[in-house]
Scaffold this motif. Structure first.
Motif, PDB file in Angstrom:
ATOM      1  N   GLN A  62      -4.868   0.904  -6.170  1.00 40.13           N
ATOM      2  CA  GLN A  62      -4.238   2.086  -6.754  1.00 40.13           C
ATOM      3  C   GLN A  62      -2.930   2.402  -6.045  1.00 40.13           C
ATOM      4  OE1 GLN A  62      -7.022   5.357  -7.040  1.00 40.13           O
ATOM      5  NE2 GLN A  62      -7.823   4.524  -8.945  1.00 40.13           N
ATOM      6  N   MET A  63      -1.806   2.123  -6.735  1.00 44.01           N
ATOM      7  CA  MET A  63      -0.476   2.386  -6.201  1.00 44.01           C
ATOM      8  C   MET A  63       0.394   3.000  -7.283  1.00 44.01           C
ATOM      9  SD  MET A  63       0.462  -0.944  -3.846  1.00 44.01           S
ATOM     10  CE  MET A  63       0.359  -2.094  -5.223  1.00 44.01           C
ATOM     11  N   ASP A 111      -3.043  -3.120  -2.415  1.00 46.96           N
ATOM     12  CA  ASP A 111      -3.966  -2.047  -2.734  1.00 46.96           C
ATOM     13  C   ASP A 111      -4.125  -1.948  -4.251  1.00 46.96           C
ATOM     14  OD1 ASP A 111      -5.646   0.118  -2.366  1.00 46.96           O
ATOM     15  OD2 ASP A 111      -4.024   1.576  -2.282  1.00 46.96           O
ATOM     16  N   ASP A 115      -0.175  -0.740 -10.706  1.00 48.37           N
ATOM     17  CA  ASP A 115      -1.359  -0.895  -9.853  1.00 48.37           C
ATOM     18  C   ASP A 115      -1.513  -2.338  -9.374  1.00 48.37           C
ATOM     19  OD1 ASP A 115      -2.685  -2.408 -11.841  1.00 48.37           O
ATOM     20  OD2 ASP A 115      -3.657  -0.640 -12.689  1.00 48.37           O
ATOM     21  N   ASP A 169       0.871  -1.175   0.000  1.00 52.52           N
ATOM     22  CA  ASP A 169       0.000   0.000   0.000  1.00 52.52           C
ATOM     23  C   ASP A 169       0.904   1.218   0.000  1.00 52.52           C
ATOM     24  OD1 ASP A 169      -1.767   2.213   1.112  1.00 52.52           O
ATOM     25  OD2 ASP A 169      -3.215   0.560   1.033  1.00 52.52           O
ATOM     26  N   ASP A 170       0.523   2.252  -0.735  1.00 49.64           N
ATOM     27  CA  ASP A 170       1.393   3.425  -0.809  1.00 49.64           C
ATOM     28  C   ASP A 170       1.287   4.324   0.415  1.00 49.64           C
ATOM     29  OD1 ASP A 170      -1.203   4.068  -1.585  1.00 49.64           O
ATOM     30  OD2 ASP A 170      -0.563   5.735  -2.841  1.00 49.64           O
ATOM     31  N   THR A 188      -8.757  -2.470  -0.561  1.00 46.62           N
ATOM     32  CA  THR A 188      -8.872  -1.148  -1.169  1.00 46.62           C
ATOM     33  C   THR A 188     -10.083  -0.379  -0.654  1.00 46.62           C
ATOM     34  OG1 THR A 188      -9.028  -0.012  -3.316  1.00 46.62           O
ATOM     35  CG2 THR A 188     -10.195  -2.103  -3.084  1.00 46.62           C
ATOM     36  N   ASP A 192       4.765   0.493  -3.368  1.00 50.77           N
ATOM     37  CA  ASP A 192       4.248   0.617  -4.731  1.00 50.77           C
ATOM     38  C   ASP A 192       4.235  -0.758  -5.387  1.00 50.77           C
ATOM     39  OD1 ASP A 192       6.783   0.106  -6.222  1.00 50.77           O
ATOM     40  OD2 ASP A 192       7.399   2.023  -5.370  1.00 50.77           O
TER      41      ASP A 192
END
Length: 215
Positions: free
Chosen positions: A57-58, A55, A62, A9-10, A81, A36
């Motif tokens: 969206q990273m 996650d 992705d 996760d970012d 997410t 990422d």
């Protein structure tokens, strides 16, 4: 055995929260973190986790592409997410994800998703399962009922209907007064009978076979 988990996760705060939830369990250990998608793949290949919580969206890559890249490895990918848009759900499942859990689903569902993935099962957040059922209902007028699968027993039918309503295995066990291991056995047998790869496909079959009312 200890389930080895990678967190991707970012947001460092999210990773820290997930780590606290998971490492509170005696059978789960977080062995690596990534900020990422590229780092997630590198860490997965370096640390050989059993389950990757990724996650959608990273930066750089992705979560869906991470799932695709790890599809040929022993690691099972569970998407965690805040997004539950259809394209993410379908994309993740098509790329081999072993679960899809919203971050606000609660600690118990997150832990159950990790254990389900480790056991070779797939768990989808109930809210997503219900929304997919409504999506199937919207297109129901344009489709015909699916040819029946091998006959399900009365108990198997009850469990399919519960899955289609978004119930977790533990909730099904509580509602039907069964042990959790018994429910898991039923779910595995049902998926084998239906040729389903995950719970969403069980839901799709239930709707197309008119076993449930999406309303």
């Amino acid at each position: 055995m200890t389930i080895r988990v990678l967190l991707a996760d970012d947001q460092a705060m999210i990773r820290a929260s997930l780590r606290i939830i998971l490492e509170d369990q005696p059978d789960i250990a977080v062995v690596a973190e990534a900020g990422d998608g590229v780092e997630a793949i590198e860490q997965a290949r370096r640390t050989d986790p059993d389950v990757c919580l990724v996650d959608i969206q990273m930066p750089r890559l992705d979560g869906i592409e991470v799932a695709r890249a790890l599809a040929g490895t022993p690691a099972r990918v569970v998407m965690v997410t805040t997004f539950d848009l259809d394209e993410y759900v379908y994309g993740a499942l098509r790329r081999g994800a072993a679960g899809f859990v919203l971050k606000d689903a609660g600690p118990r569902l997150l832990v159950e998703a990790v254990r389900a993935a480790y056991a070779g099962d797939a768990l989808i957040s109930p809210s997503i399962t219900l929304r997919l059922l409504r999506h199937l209902a919207d297109r129901g007028a344009r489709t015909t009922a699916r040819a029946p699968a091998p006959p399900l027993s009365a108990r198997e039918t009850e469990i399919v209907q519960a899955i289609a309503r978004g119930r977790t295995n533990q909730e099904i066990a509580d509602e039907l007064f069964l042990s959790l291991s018994t429910v898991k056995g039923y779910v595995s047998g049902i998926m084998d009978k239906l040729g389903a790869r995950n719970r969403v496909e069980v839901v799709a079959w239930a709707w197309e076979s008119r076993l449930v009312d999406p309303g």
